[in-house]
Motif scaffolding. Structure first.
Motif, PDB file in Angstrom:
ATOM      1  N   THR A  53      33.278  37.705  38.712  1.00  0.00           N
ATOM      2  CA  THR A  53      33.465  38.569  39.874  1.00  0.00           C
ATOM      3  C   THR A  53      32.215  38.516  40.732  1.00  0.00           C
ATOM      4  O   THR A  53      31.135  38.941  40.296  1.00  0.00           O
ATOM      5  N   PRO A  54      32.291  37.998  41.955  1.00  0.00           N
ATOM      6  CA  PRO A  54      31.081  37.804  42.769  1.00  0.00           C
ATOM      7  C   PRO A  54      30.260  39.063  42.990  1.00  0.00           C
ATOM      8  O   PRO A  54      29.026  39.004  43.032  1.00  0.00           O
ATOM      9  N   ASP A  55      30.910  40.220  43.122  1.00  0.00           N
ATOM     10  CA  ASP A  55      30.176  41.440  43.452  1.00  0.00           C
ATOM     11  C   ASP A  55      29.269  41.920  42.326  1.00  0.00           C
ATOM     12  O   ASP A  55      28.283  42.627  42.585  1.00  0.00           O
ATOM     13  N   ILE A  56      29.590  41.587  41.097  1.00  0.00           N
ATOM     14  CA  ILE A  56      28.799  42.087  39.963  1.00  0.00           C
ATOM     15  C   ILE A  56      28.200  40.970  39.120  1.00  0.00           C
ATOM     16  O   ILE A  56      27.532  41.249  38.120  1.00  0.00           O
TER      17      ILE A  56
ATOM     18  N   GLY B 208      27.628  30.139  40.195  1.00  0.00           N
ATOM     19  CA  GLY B 208      28.822  30.786  40.741  1.00  0.00           C
ATOM     20  C   GLY B 208      28.913  32.233  40.307  1.00  0.00           C
ATOM     21  O   GLY B 208      27.962  32.775  39.721  1.00  0.00           O
ATOM     22  N   PRO B 209      30.036  32.872  40.568  1.00  0.00           N
ATOM     23  CA  PRO B 209      31.173  32.348  41.352  1.00  0.00           C
ATOM     24  C   PRO B 209      30.898  32.450  42.849  1.00  0.00           C
ATOM     25  O   PRO B 209      30.260  33.395  43.305  1.00  0.00           O
ATOM     26  N   ALA B 210      31.342  31.449  43.586  1.00  0.00           N
ATOM     27  CA  ALA B 210      31.149  31.390  45.045  1.00  0.00           C
ATOM     28  C   ALA B 210      29.685  31.546  45.413  1.00  0.00           C
ATOM     29  O   ALA B 210      29.329  32.241  46.362  1.00  0.00           O
ATOM     30  N   ASN B 211      28.798  30.877  44.627  1.00  0.00           N
ATOM     31  CA  ASN B 211      27.349  30.889  44.866  1.00  0.00           C
ATOM     32  C   ASN B 211      26.751  32.296  44.792  1.00  0.00           C
ATOM     33  O   ASN B 211      25.685  32.551  45.355  1.00  0.00           O
ATOM     34  N   ALA B 212      27.397  33.205  44.076  1.00  0.00           N
ATOM     35  CA  ALA B 212      26.917  34.581  44.008  1.00  0.00           C
ATOM     36  C   ALA B 212      25.667  34.725  43.146  1.00  0.00           C
ATOM     37  O   ALA B 212      24.955  35.725  43.260  1.00  0.00           O
TER      38      ALA B 212
END
Length: 325
Positions: free
Chosen positions: A182-185, A269-273
């Motif tokens: 999960t990108p936010d965390i 990742g995810p999404a370069n987070a």
């Protein structure tokens, strides 16, 4: 024989030894100083050679590589000038990676410093199983990053990971894609793992500093009516300030060079987070074959680390150097 004559008298054996020593040093310029310089040279040369091979030469090679478009094979003859640096500095993935590194630096000081200091202060007291607690806290630090990363990767797997299973069992909701997906965390999750891994070093350093504090100072404060907390806050902790500043420096440099744990847990990742500067340059070089861009990114990383290290040395650590002088 008079007292004056006795003071100046010299035995025959001592005279022979003195004359032999004088003959040994007579033919050498500088005498013992020349031998001392030779010994210093012999001891320093291996360290300087290792530094030149494993530090200076890679930096020079990366700097040279950064001016060429090179895929890792064939001659390095496609000169790109500063284009690789422009590509790196204008790449949103790299700028986000710089932000992620500085977030880790900030969180390390904000979270690991007070947490490590609190644990060290508690473990400095005479409590039951103190040795066992010290071992449990320090063991994660001595584990290899690869082992620790793989273990946490398995624990955090969505659906069947132990952590998600335990949280679900007590009714705590978990992210659908998992904590690492999960990108936010994801970055916060990586930081939790980093804190578990490296907190032991902070505790070890702070505990060593606290054990070096003179007991007489604490006993005098107790006689004056100071509480345990007042003694720690006003005597013990201020006296280990140099140790705290040294740990902050090590934590800052380590956070800027962060690679192993992130690469194993998320690969950036995810999404370069969770991308860091180190994972970015490895991805560009080893994965994509853009060795020129990877070289430029490594030079930027080196310069950022060097500038921050020098600034910290001048602004923070200089007071400790002056105090020792």
């Amino acid at each position: 024989m008079t007292t004056e004559g006795t003071a100046t008298a010299e035995s025959p054996g001592a005279a022979v030894v003195r004359r032999a020593a004088a003959r040994r040093t007579a033919g050498r310029p500088g005498g013992g100083r020349g031998r001392q310089r030779l010994e210093i040279l012999l001891f320093v040369t291996p360290a300087v050679a290792l530094m030149a091979v494993f530090v200076v030469w890679p930096v020079v090679s990366a700097a040279r590589m950064s001016f060429f478009r090179w895929k890792g094979f064939g001659p390095m003859d496609d000169f790109a000038g500063l284009q690789n640096y422009v590509s790196v500095l204008t790449d949103e993935v790299f700028t986000d990676a710089v932000v992620h590194n500085f977030v880790i630096v900030f969180l390390s000081i904000l979270v690991q410093l007070p947490l490590g200091l609190a644990i060290a202060v508690l473990l400095n007291r005479r409590i039951r199983a103190r040795g066992l607690l010290r071992t449990v806290i320090f063991v994660p630090y001595v584990l290899a990053e690869v082992i620790a990363g793989v273990v946490w990767f398995q624990l955090l797997q969505p659906g069947f990971g132990l952590i998600e299973t335990l949280l679900s069992a007590v009714g705590i909701p978990t992210p659908e894609q998992g904590f690492l997906g999960t990108p936010d965390i994801a970055l916060a999750t990586v930081f939790v793992v980093l804190t578990w891994k490296y907190l032991g070093l902070a505790v070890l350093l702070f505990l060593a500093g606290l054990q070096g504090v003179d007991d007489e100072l604490q006993e005098a404060a107790q006689l004056d009516g100071a509480s345990w907390w007042q003694i720690q806050r006003r005597i013990s902790i201020p006296l280990i300030a140099p140790t705290i500043r040294t740990w902050c420096f090590l934590s800052m440099i380590g956070s800027l060079q962060l690679f192993d744990m992130v690469w194993i847990l998320t690969g950036g990742g995810p999404a370069n987070a969770t991308t860091t500067m180190a994972t970015y340059l490895v991805d560009q070089g080893s994965q994509r074959g853009n060795y020129g861009i990877a070289g430029a990114a490594s030079v930027v990383l080196f310069l950022i680390g060097f500038v921050m290290a020098m600034a910290y040395q001048v602004l923070v650590l200089r007071r400790d150097t002056k105090a020792d002088a």
